[in-house]
Design a protein around this motif. Structure first.
Motif, PDB file in Angstrom:
ATOM      1  N   ALA A   1      -9.968   5.483  -2.411  1.00  0.00           N
ATOM      2  CA  ALA A   1     -10.286   4.065  -2.249  1.00  0.00           C
ATOM      3  C   ALA A   1      -9.703   3.512  -0.955  1.00  0.00           C
ATOM      4  O   ALA A   1     -10.352   2.723  -0.252  1.00  0.00           O
ATOM      5  N   SER A   2      -8.476   3.920  -0.603  1.00  0.00           N
ATOM      6  CA  SER A   2      -7.854   3.424   0.632  1.00  0.00           C
ATOM      7  C   SER A   2      -8.604   3.914   1.867  1.00  0.00           C
ATOM      8  O   SER A   2      -8.806   3.159   2.827  1.00  0.00           O
TER       9      SER A   2
ATOM     10  N   GLY B   1      -6.798 -10.208  -0.405  1.00  0.00           N
ATOM     11  CA  GLY B   1      -6.190  -8.930  -0.772  1.00  0.00           C
ATOM     12  C   GLY B   1      -4.952  -9.107  -1.626  1.00  0.00           C
ATOM     13  O   GLY B   1      -4.723  -8.350  -2.584  1.00  0.00           O
TER      14      GLY B   1
ATOM     15  N   ALA C   1     -11.729   1.712   1.904  1.00  0.00           N
ATOM     16  CA  ALA C   1     -11.543   0.262   1.957  1.00  0.00           C
ATOM     17  C   ALA C   1     -10.960  -0.217   3.283  1.00  0.00           C
ATOM     18  O   ALA C   1     -11.363  -1.273   3.790  1.00  0.00           O
ATOM     19  N   GLN C   2     -10.039   0.532   3.886  1.00  0.00           N
ATOM     20  CA  GLN C   2      -9.370   0.017   5.091  1.00  0.00           C
ATOM     21  C   GLN C   2     -10.324  -0.198   6.259  1.00  0.00           C
ATOM     22  O   GLN C   2     -10.347  -1.286   6.847  1.00  0.00           O
TER      23      GLN C   2
ATOM     24  N   SER D   1      -5.343  -2.389   0.621  1.00  0.00           N
ATOM     25  CA  SER D   1      -5.986  -1.951   1.861  1.00  0.00           C
ATOM     26  C   SER D   1      -6.525  -3.128   2.659  1.00  0.00           C
ATOM     27  O   SER D   1      -6.666  -3.045   3.885  1.00  0.00           O
ATOM     28  N   MET D   2      -6.837  -4.231   1.980  1.00  0.00           N
ATOM     29  CA  MET D   2      -7.322  -5.427   2.666  1.00  0.00           C
ATOM     30  C   MET D   2      -6.255  -6.016   3.574  1.00  0.00           C
ATOM     31  O   MET D   2      -6.556  -6.832   4.448  1.00  0.00           O
TER      32      MET D   2
ATOM     33  N   VAL E   1     -13.591  -0.535   6.097  1.00  0.00           N
ATOM     34  CA  VAL E   1     -14.589  -1.524   5.675  1.00  0.00           C
ATOM     35  C   VAL E   1     -14.005  -2.935   5.752  1.00  0.00           C
ATOM     36  O   VAL E   1     -14.648  -3.867   6.249  1.00  0.00           O
ATOM     37  N   MET E   2     -12.787  -3.109   5.262  1.00  0.00           N
ATOM     38  CA  MET E   2     -12.165  -4.430   5.288  1.00  0.00           C
ATOM     39  C   MET E   2     -11.816  -4.864   6.715  1.00  0.00           C
ATOM     40  O   MET E   2     -11.767  -6.058   7.014  1.00  0.00           O
TER      41      MET E   2
ATOM     42  N   SER F   1      -5.747  -0.443  -4.970  1.00  0.00           N
ATOM     43  CA  SER F   1      -5.853   0.194  -3.667  1.00  0.00           C
ATOM     44  C   SER F   1      -6.712  -0.637  -2.715  1.00  0.00           C
ATOM     45  O   SER F   1      -6.365  -0.818  -1.543  1.00  0.00           O
ATOM     46  N   VAL F   2      -7.831  -1.156  -3.223  1.00  0.00           N
ATOM     47  CA  VAL F   2      -8.698  -2.001  -2.388  1.00  0.00           C
ATOM     48  C   VAL F   2      -7.951  -3.260  -1.955  1.00  0.00           C
ATOM     49  O   VAL F   2      -7.993  -3.658  -0.783  1.00  0.00           O
TER      50      VAL F   2
ATOM     51  N   ASN G   1       0.816  -1.214   0.000  1.00  0.00           N
ATOM     52  CA  ASN G   1       0.000   0.000   0.000  1.00  0.00           C
ATOM     53  C   ASN G   1       0.852   1.267   0.000  1.00  0.00           C
ATOM     54  O   ASN G   1       0.703   2.115  -0.891  1.00  0.00           O
TER      55      ASN G   1
END
Length: 460
Positions: free
Chosen positions: A54-55, A78, A58-59, A110-111, A61-62, A106-107, A19
């Protein structure tokens, strides 16, 4: 720590570094992307915007998703997503496709960041501080040397190489993680029987959608107006829609039981709020320089990507060198002196940029890079310490999440600032204007640091 713990840290570290590595390497690639896709600076800056927007979504949320479905599953997924995005991005037929793959990348990365840190906290119980410091080296080191690596890769193989370089890291991390990451616990009946609607409520899908669409619409409206050179009705409408959606987002977050960003927390703990505001401003300053200097060197001063990467290395090395020294200082004296010195250094670096002229030696930018590098090392430790001081222990998890959100918002604002100041073409005049703005912002940071110190004295 035993050998298995070290292999666990290495497998996680190789994943989470993707990342910051990908967010930093692109700073050197922007002039090449402008030339290849024939875009102005404002449009090509979306390669930065898209990744951080997106980061920022996503962070968290993941993180919630890993609690529901298992951290090992999310981490390995990820790596697969990042691998596929990095493989397909260089094959993009146009810039729109490249942005799409950049978002997917990015997603995927971020996972792994928040999930990887959680895995280490849970499964390495001895010398945990050492384990977390090792992961911090992966994160900060990747961000520090990203421009240097990007400069070398672009010099030798052009811009697609900054995506292909992810492949060996992703493969190595996947193979190690498959063998070393502990298996997830079987899902509980509540998690197993959870409906899609319930899961969407848990992650606050409505809030995520309002935040993402509102922020993108606001950025499109502002940047389109700057790029076209005039304020059209369409630009105003798009920006207003974005602003209204962000206001709706705030209202929604105040009402929902599982907010994406717990805004009420800011009102309940004003000291923590000021830390986040200050941290956001720190990131606006740092990343304005981080993304601005490479474009200035390559576009205005016609320095090669390779030599730009070498010059940018002074920023990263100073940041890495300052971090451990800052930790010892802050343990003895608290965060206030370190943060005040950081603000002074940022002011010096910003003023130095204003004094440059078209005939100044190219290497003279290193003074600003060194000042910002040292200040970044101080801030990495000082801001985290200030957060812990201002946040009650029972909400430290929420506070850390808000802290990372402030980092990403500051980075997004820095890209917006550069795009607005520069417009379609990166010029020396625009670069000097950017330096003046950074000087004003850094002086406000000096005032905020001093204000916190005065407040601390009053509390004593």
């Amino acid at each position: 720590m035993n050998a298995r713990s070290w292999w666990l840290m290495i497998s996680v570290g190789l994943g989470i570094l993707l990342n910051p590595l990908n967010s930093s390497m692109v700073s050197v690639a922007i002039p090449n992307l402008q030339h290849v896709f024939r875009l102005d600076f404002t449009r090509v800056s979306w390669i930065i915007f898209s990744f951080y927007i997106a980061s920022s979504i996503a962070q968290p949320v993941m993180g919630k998703a890993s609690d529901l479905f298992g951290r090992r599953k999310i981490f390995l997924t990820g790596l697969v997503v990042a691998f596929l995005a990095s493989t397909l991005a260089p094959l993009s037929p146009n810039f729109g496709w490249l942005i799409g793959f950049r978002i997917v990348q990015s997603v995927g990365t971020s996972m792994m960041v928040g999930v990887g840190m959680a895995i280490v906290r849970m499964h390495i119980t001895e010398n945990q501080a050492t384990a977390l410091s090792v992961l911090s080296i992966f994160l900060s080191g990747a961000a520090a040397i990203g421009p240097f690596i990007g400069g070398i890769l672009i010099h030798m193989w052009d811009w697609p190489s900054i995506f292909f370089v992810n492949i060996p890291f992703a493969v190595a991390s996947f193979l190690l993680a498959w063998r070393t990451l502990p298996k997830d616990e079987p899902p509980t009946s509540v998690t197993r029987d959870m409906s899609i609607r319930k899961w969407l409520n848990v992650i606050d899908a409505s809030g995520v959608l309002l935040f993402a669409v509102g922020l993108v619409a606001l950025l499109i409206g502002l940047l389109s107006a700057k790029s076209s050179g005039h304020l059209s009705l369409g630009n105003v409408i798009v920006a207003l829609i974005g602003l209204l959606l962000l206001l709706a987002f705030v209202r929604h977050e105040l009402k929902t039981t599982s907010p994406f960003i717990p805004i009420r927390t800011f009102a309940e703990y004003p000291a923590m709020t000021w830390v986040n505001v200050e941290f956001m401003l720190v990131n606006v300053l740092y990343y304005s320089l981080f993304f601005g200097i490479p474009s200035y060197l390559q576009t205005v001063r016609h320095v090669s990507g390779f030599h730009t990467g070498i010059l940018m290395l002074s920023l990263g090395l100073c940041s890495l060198a300052a971090s451990p020294l800052a930790g010892r200082w802050i343990d003895k004296s608290g965060p206030r002196p370190a943060l005040f010195l950081s603000a002074i250094l940022m002011t010096f670096g910003s003023v130095w940029l204003v004094t440059l002229n078209p005939t100044s030696p190219v290497i003279s930018v290193c003074l600003a890079l060194i000042a910002f590098g040292i200040s970044n090392g101080l801030n990495n430790v000082g801001m985290q310490a200030a957060l812990f001081q201002s946040s009650p222990k029972e909400i430290i998890g929420v506070a850390s999440g808000l802290f990372n959100t402030s980092r990403y918002l500051g980075t997004i604002l820095s890209s917006l600032l550069i795009g607005t100041v520069m417009g379609g073409t990166f010029s020396f005049e625009g670069f000097r204007t950017l330096g003046i703005i950074l000087t004003v912002l850094s002086l406000s940071l000096v005032f905020m640091s001093r204000r916190r110190g005065d407040s601390a004295q009053l509390q004593k």
